[in-house]
Design an enzyme around this catalytic site. Structure first.
Site, PDB file in Angstrom:
ATOM      1  N   GLY A   1      -7.512   1.742  -4.463  1.00 30.37           N
ATOM      2  CA  GLY A   1      -7.561   2.480  -3.201  1.00 30.37           C
ATOM      3  C   GLY A   1      -6.280   3.246  -2.935  1.00 30.37           C
ATOM      4  N   ASP A   2      -5.139   2.632  -3.214  1.00 28.92           N
ATOM      5  CA  ASP A   2      -3.864   3.323  -3.027  1.00 28.92           C
ATOM      6  C   ASP A   2      -3.740   4.496  -4.000  1.00 28.92           C
ATOM      7  OD1 ASP A   2      -3.250   1.361  -1.152  1.00 28.92           O
ATOM      8  OD2 ASP A   2      -2.279   0.093  -2.651  1.00 28.92           O
TER       9      ASP A   2
ATOM     10  N   TYR B   1       3.756 -11.952  -1.935  1.00 29.57           N
ATOM     11  CA  TYR B   1       2.338 -12.324  -1.891  1.00 29.57           C
ATOM     12  C   TYR B   1       1.847 -12.668  -3.286  1.00 29.57           C
ATOM     13  CZ  TYR B   1      -0.091  -7.940  -3.423  1.00 29.57           C
ATOM     14  OH  TYR B   1      -0.593  -6.874  -4.111  1.00 29.57           O
TER      15      TYR B   1
ATOM     16  N   ASN C   1       2.941   1.716  -3.150  1.00 29.42           N
ATOM     17  CA  ASN C   1       2.083   2.111  -4.269  1.00 29.42           C
ATOM     18  C   ASN C   1       1.800   3.612  -4.241  1.00 29.42           C
ATOM     19  OD1 ASN C   1       1.856  -0.497  -5.217  1.00 29.42           O
ATOM     20  ND2 ASN C   1      -0.152  -0.873  -4.321  1.00 29.42           N
TER      21      ASN C   1
ATOM     22  N   TYR D   1       3.038 -14.170   2.248  1.00 28.73           N
ATOM     23  CA  TYR D   1       4.204 -14.855   2.809  1.00 28.73           C
ATOM     24  C   TYR D   1       5.147 -13.770   3.341  1.00 28.73           C
ATOM     25  CZ  TYR D   1       2.327 -18.907   0.388  1.00 28.73           C
ATOM     26  OH  TYR D   1       1.497 -19.920  -0.039  1.00 28.73           O
TER      27      TYR D   1
ATOM     28  N   ALA E   1     -17.042   9.327  -3.294  1.00 24.13           N
ATOM     29  CA  ALA E   1     -16.405   9.483  -1.979  1.00 24.13           C
ATOM     30  C   ALA E   1     -16.925  10.742  -1.308  1.00 24.13           C
ATOM     31  CB  ALA E   1     -14.884   9.554  -2.117  1.00 24.13           C
TER      32      ALA E   1
ATOM     33  N   ALA F   1       0.804  -1.214   0.000  1.00 22.84           N
ATOM     34  CA  ALA F   1       0.000   0.000   0.000  1.00 22.84           C
ATOM     35  C   ALA F   1       0.841   1.271   0.000  1.00 22.84           C
ATOM     36  CB  ALA F   1      -0.941  -0.005   1.205  1.00 22.84           C
TER      37      ALA F   1
ATOM     38  N   GLY G   1      -5.223  -2.059  -6.629  1.00 20.27           N
ATOM     39  CA  GLY G   1      -4.474  -0.818  -6.465  1.00 20.27           C
ATOM     40  C   GLY G   1      -5.275   0.459  -6.535  1.00 20.27           C
TER      41      GLY G   1
ATOM     42  N   ALA H   1     -17.538   2.370  -6.375  1.00 21.89           N
ATOM     43  CA  ALA H   1     -17.763   3.004  -7.672  1.00 21.89           C
ATOM     44  C   ALA H   1     -18.716   4.189  -7.593  1.00 21.89           C
ATOM     45  CB  ALA H   1     -18.315   1.965  -8.657  1.00 21.89           C
TER      46      ALA H   1
END
Length: 389
Positions: free
Chosen positions: A278-279, A81, A29, A109, A233, A26, A276, A230
């Site tokens: 959200g980041d 991961y 990114n 991992y 916000a 996160a 990705g 979608a």
């Protein structure tokens, strides 16, 4: 972390014969997206002294991110991961046949990884606080007791603290052995200045429904951004006075109690993969914050950055050139509501002033770099933080 996803879209992890390697995490990114958008970003983290660590440091530096604060651990590996292309699940049950985006398989991992060994003893406060904005996430806090202690130390209200941005990023798998995870995330959010949280995350973690209920539960942050997927916000920005419990109804602009409340719908997007987004939204909102843009413009830039990520297969995308993004963000309500963005929109030839849906700038980033920067501590990815030159 080094991130792997099946080369063949739609393959489950068990059936995938080949994987595409990328970078994941996160905070990293956000740092990469901000650097690609013309800000100065520093990534503060730890990776192993191994080939995956070499790859991560080189790949993140290639975005223009300062990686001089990244430590190499000779005794612990770089985290890995694996994931499919669906949308991350935060633990809410999916309604059968609801037609929504598929949930992803995610395998981490990272236990015992170099990043999980971060703590206040190995990350200097002065490094993490060297910029205008310090960006942290709940993922880092979940990695280990040392990482949680570090996030708590960096969110202490002491002289010299920059604006602290905190993305809740609730991941059920990371808190499986820590039932107090939701309470920990809430306490970290209350210590921060700017908080980003998905409406679905808030329901899964805290049982809260709706933006107004989330704001009432988190009155302390000066700015709270609630993401509605979608739909758009909602941002709450405290205008004056100490924090108080407030309520609001999403769907426009207004003031409630001490808050200015702004809702901005997301543009229509032809989604390639939801990874990705959200980041990217966080990076767009932080970019607008660093530039001192009005709240509505910050939300629009967040949506545009998210749209860039949604229209490519991986976590990271080429953001729209700043002047092009500014023109789109300045559209009137009707034109913004009619915007539709598809694959390639950020790199298509720029038609000049007044771009329409699907148009975009030429490749590259030829706008001048502003006098600000980004840096931060984090896990296998790390965090981002804006700093003055």
């Amino acid at each position: 972390m080094a991130a792997f996803r099946p080369v063949t879209e739609g393959d489950p992890l068990a059936g995938a014969a080949a994987f595409a390697r990328g970078i994941g995490g996160a905070e990293s990114n956000v740092a990469c997206a901000l650097a690609a958008a013309g800000h100065r970003a520093t990534w503060v983290s730890r990776v192993g002294a191994d080939a995956f660590g070499d790859h991560l440091v080189a790949a993140i530096a290639a975005y223009g991110v300062d990686v001089s604060a990244v430590q190499r651990d000779p005794a612990r590996p770089t985290g890995l991961y694996f994931r499919t292309a669906g949308e991350r699940s935060v633990g809410l049950p999916a309604a059968p046949g609801d037609g929504g985006p598929p949930l992803s398989e995610v395998l981490y991992y990272r236990a015992g990884s170099a990043a999980s060994a971060m703590s206040p003893a190995v990350v200097r406060r002065a490094t993490a606080w060297s910029g205008r904005v310090l960006h942290l996430t709940g993922i880092t806090a979940a990695l280990s007791p040392g990482c949680l202690a570090l996030v708590r130390a960096l969110t202490e209200r002491r002289p010299g603290r920059p604006l602290v941005s905190f993305d809740v990023n609730y991941r059920v798998a990371l808190w499986r052995n820590a039932p107090d995870g939701p309470a920990v995330l809430a306490s970290l959010a209350r210590r921060s200045d700017l908080v980003l949280v998905g409406e679905d995350e808030a329901e899964a973690a805290w049982g809260l429904r709706g933006a107004a209920a989330i704001r009432a539960a988190l009155p302390e942050p000066r700015i709270l951004v609630v993401k509605h997927g979608a739909a758009g916000a909602t941002a709450y920005a405290r205008t004056s006075g100490p924090p108080s419990v407030r309520t609001s109804v999403c769907g426009g602009r207004g003031a409630t109690g001490d808050d200015t409340v702004v809702f901005v719908p997301a543009p229509a997007v032809d989604v390639v993969a939801p990874v990705g987004a959200g980041d990217a939204f966080a990076a767009g909102f932080l970019s607008g914050t660093l530039r001192g843009l009005p709240l509505e413009q910050r939300l629009r830039h967040g949506h545009l950055m998210a749209a860039a990520a949604l229209t490519v297969p991986g976590d990271l995308a080429t953001p729209p050139r700043r002047d092009h993004a500014d023109r789109l963000a300045a559209l009137g309500p009707e034109a913004w509501g009619g915007l539709r963005l598809g694959p390639g929109w950020t790199t298509a030839p720029d038609p000049g002033p007044g771009p329409g849906p699907g148009s975009g700038p030429g490749p590259g980033s030829d706008h001048p770099r502003p006098a600000d920067s980004v840096s931060a501590p984090a896990p296998a990815p790390a965090s981002a933080k804006e700093r003055t030159p």
